[in-house]
Design an enzyme around this catalytic site. Structure first.
Site, mmCIF file in Angstrom:
data_model
loop_
_atom_site.group_PDB
_atom_site.id
_atom_site.type_symbol
_atom_site.label_atom_id
_atom_site.label_comp_id
_atom_site.label_asym_id
_atom_site.label_seq_id
_atom_site.Cartn_x
_atom_site.Cartn_y
_atom_site.Cartn_z
ATOM 1 N N THR A 1 -85.950 -104.223 -174.583
ATOM 2 C CA THR A 1 -85.864 -104.530 -176.022
ATOM 3 C C THR A 1 -84.786 -105.585 -176.213
ATOM 4 O O THR A 1 -84.051 -105.866 -175.270
ATOM 5 C CB THR A 1 -85.474 -103.215 -176.761
ATOM 6 O OG1 THR A 1 -86.604 -102.359 -176.750
ATOM 7 C CG2 THR A 1 -85.009 -103.399 -178.180
ATOM 8 N N ARG B 1 -97.452 -94.851 -182.133
ATOM 9 C CA ARG B 1 -96.108 -94.376 -181.767
ATOM 10 C C ARG B 1 -95.021 -95.363 -182.252
ATOM 11 O O ARG B 1 -95.133 -96.576 -182.092
ATOM 12 C CB ARG B 1 -96.040 -94.237 -180.245
ATOM 13 C CG ARG B 1 -94.674 -93.796 -179.716
ATOM 14 C CD ARG B 1 -93.860 -94.962 -179.220
ATOM 15 N NE ARG B 1 -92.611 -94.546 -178.575
ATOM 16 C CZ ARG B 1 -91.614 -95.364 -178.301
ATOM 17 N NH1 ARG B 1 -91.695 -96.638 -178.595
ATOM 18 N NH2 ARG B 1 -90.521 -94.921 -177.715
ATOM 19 N N VAL B 2 -93.980 -94.835 -182.828
ATOM 20 C CA VAL B 2 -92.827 -95.637 -183.235
ATOM 21 C C VAL B 2 -91.596 -95.093 -182.511
ATOM 22 O O VAL B 2 -91.391 -93.878 -182.461
ATOM 23 C CB VAL B 2 -92.624 -95.562 -184.767
ATOM 24 C CG1 VAL B 2 -91.336 -96.249 -185.183
ATOM 25 C CG2 VAL B 2 -93.812 -96.195 -185.498
ATOM 26 N N GLY B 3 -90.791 -95.992 -181.953
ATOM 27 C CA GLY B 3 -89.605 -95.570 -181.207
ATOM 28 C C GLY B 3 -88.355 -95.561 -182.074
ATOM 29 O O GLY B 3 -88.437 -95.460 -183.310
ATOM 30 N N ASP B 4 -87.215 -95.685 -181.431
ATOM 31 C CA ASP B 4 -85.931 -95.623 -182.142
ATOM 32 C C ASP B 4 -85.534 -96.934 -182.808
ATOM 33 O O ASP B 4 -84.722 -96.939 -183.733
ATOM 34 C CB ASP B 4 -84.821 -95.240 -181.156
ATOM 35 C CG ASP B 4 -84.686 -96.292 -180.052
ATOM 36 O OD1 ASP B 4 -85.722 -96.633 -179.429
ATOM 37 O OD2 ASP B 4 -83.574 -96.784 -179.816
ATOM 38 N N THR C 1 -81.211 -99.687 -176.556
ATOM 39 C CA THR C 1 -82.431 -99.948 -175.805
ATOM 40 C C THR C 1 -82.647 -98.821 -174.809
ATOM 41 O O THR C 1 -81.704 -98.400 -174.137
ATOM 42 C CB THR C 1 -82.383 -101.290 -175.073
ATOM 43 O OG1 THR C 1 -83.525 -101.382 -174.217
ATOM 44 C CG2 THR C 1 -81.116 -101.466 -174.239
ATOM 45 N N GLY C 2 -83.859 -98.320 -174.754
ATOM 46 C CA GLY C 2 -84.119 -97.229 -173.821
ATOM 47 C C GLY C 2 -85.284 -96.396 -174.304
ATOM 48 O O GLY C 2 -86.033 -96.823 -175.193
ATOM 49 N N GLY D 1 -87.029 -94.379 -176.465
ATOM 50 C CA GLY D 1 -86.760 -94.151 -177.885
ATOM 51 C C GLY D 1 -86.770 -92.706 -178.338
ATOM 52 O O GLY D 1 -85.980 -92.313 -179.203
HETATM 53 N N1 ASP Z 1 -86.192 -98.241 -177.452
HETATM 54 C C1 ASP Z 1 -87.476 -98.870 -177.435
HETATM 55 C C2 ASP Z 1 -88.521 -97.867 -177.851
HETATM 56 O O1 ASP Z 1 -88.440 -96.724 -177.473
HETATM 57 C C3 ASP Z 1 -87.863 -99.420 -176.110
HETATM 58 C C4 ASP Z 1 -86.757 -100.042 -175.317
HETATM 59 O O2 ASP Z 1 -85.645 -100.210 -175.773
HETATM 60 O O3 ASP Z 1 -86.995 -100.411 -174.188
HETATM 61 O O4 ASP Z 1 -89.454 -98.246 -178.520
#
Ligand code: ASP
Length: 324
Positions: free
Chosen positions: A192, A220-223, A243-244, A246
């Site tokens: 991200t 799907r929606v992440g963080d 980033t990670g 979510g």
């Molecule tokens: N955090 C983002 C999500 O889960 C993806 C990412 O940061 O790699 O959508």
């Protein structure tokens, strides 16, 4: 009398000196955390990534050094990474299970606690700019899917076809993951972009933009578009972009938790980010966070083998790195 004149003189000189001293600013960015090793990334690839990170830092620096706001710096810096096919945001974002691209982004203003976010965007080139427009031009914080597109068009944004975002690399990642998933049921790809800036007026802003996770399904929606999870800014404490994976960040209320630790426990930005990454590890999640506080102190913490990252300060200090 002489004494009074001397004191007056001293006061005048020191106030002139204060006025001339350039105010401090700082900017930190990330381009995603994940499994990466020096072996798996050729020197040419590393150079390509570092070139874009440096360009993004330079753009943010020129906004801040000219007296621009932290929000302008965050938006412009993130747009450089959204327009690059190298990162999982804007052009180059990962594919959904259905083979399309759906983008999420958010911004937050640490002075006003104003925030704007979008999720499931399929046709707007720079979701970070749309997130900022939601903050500034709507009564809402988070708009999704076709409603967000409708708002964008009303605000004068141009639509792009979903294919604008496609890259061969991401398509290959989806195909590999679908194959692996069929074999073992895993989904471990992320990455991200994000930025946090402190401007010369002492205001902090943060933003995050992403394609989410490869092979995501069901809308799907992440963080990343969730204020308090993937993005948070508060002039009282600092600003953060994550980033990670979510789902873990949402459950931890990740970035708001860091801010709370700083506010209530008086922990410094780096220790607070480290502590939150520790909580992420305990829960079984992976990823990273960037943050800065009102003094311009920087944190870049992650529990993966690498995170594209960098910062720049008004002192001229500059740093970029990929691996641990
Ligand atoms: N955090 C983002 C999500 O889960 C993806 C990412 O940061 O790699 O959508």
């Amino acid at each position: 009398m002489k004494k009074i004149v001397a004191i007056f003189h001293l006061l005048l000189v020191s106030s002139l000196l204060i006025a001339q001293t350039p105010k401090k600013y700082a900017l930190v960015l990330h381009g995603g955390a994940g499994v990466m090793s020096e072996k798996s990334m050729t020197p040419v690839m590393q150079k390509e990534y570092l070139t874009v990170l440096n360009k993004a830092l330079q753009v943010g620096d020129s906004v801040l050094s000219a007296g621009g706001t932290s929000m302008d710096a965050v938006e412009k810096t993130i747009m450089i990474m959204e327009d690059s096919p190298l990162f999982n945001a804007g052009k180059g974002a990962v594919f959904t299970h259905e083979g399309t691209v759906e983008l999420d982004a958010s911004v937050m203003d640490g002075k006003t606690l104003g925030a704007g976010a979008v999720a499931g965007i399929k046709d707007i080139k720079n979701p970070i700019r749309l997130a900022r427009t939601v903050m500034e031009k709507s009564e809402h914080v988070l708009l999704t899917g076709s409603g967000a597109s409708q708002f964008a068009i009303e605000q004068g944004f141009k639509q792009v076809p979903n294919s604008y975002f496609y890259t061969d690399k991401r398509l290959q990642q989806l195909q590999e993951l679908l194959k692996k998933e069929r074999e073992a049921g895993i989904n471990d790809k992320h990455g991200t972009v994000g930025c946090v800036a402190l401007d010369t007026y002492g205001n902090i802003a943060a933003g995050t933009s992403t394609g989410g996770m490869t092979n995501k399904k069901y809308g799907r929606v992440g963080d990343s578009p969730i204020i308090g999870a993937g993005t948070y800014a508060n002039n009282l404490t600092g600003g953060f972009s994550c980033t990670g994976h979510g789902e873990y960040y949402i459950r931890l209320g990740f970035s708001r938790d860091i801010s709370a630790m700083m506010e209530y426990m008086h922990i410094d930005v780096q220790k607070a980010c480290q502590a939150e990454i520790e909580k992420l590890t305990q829960l079984g999640g992976t990823g990273g966070v960037i943050g800065l506080d009102k003094m311009g102190n920087i944190a870049m913490e992650f529990n993966t083998s690498g995170m594209f990252r960098g910062y720049i300060k008004s002192t001229g200090e500059k740093f970029t790195a990929i691996f641990k």
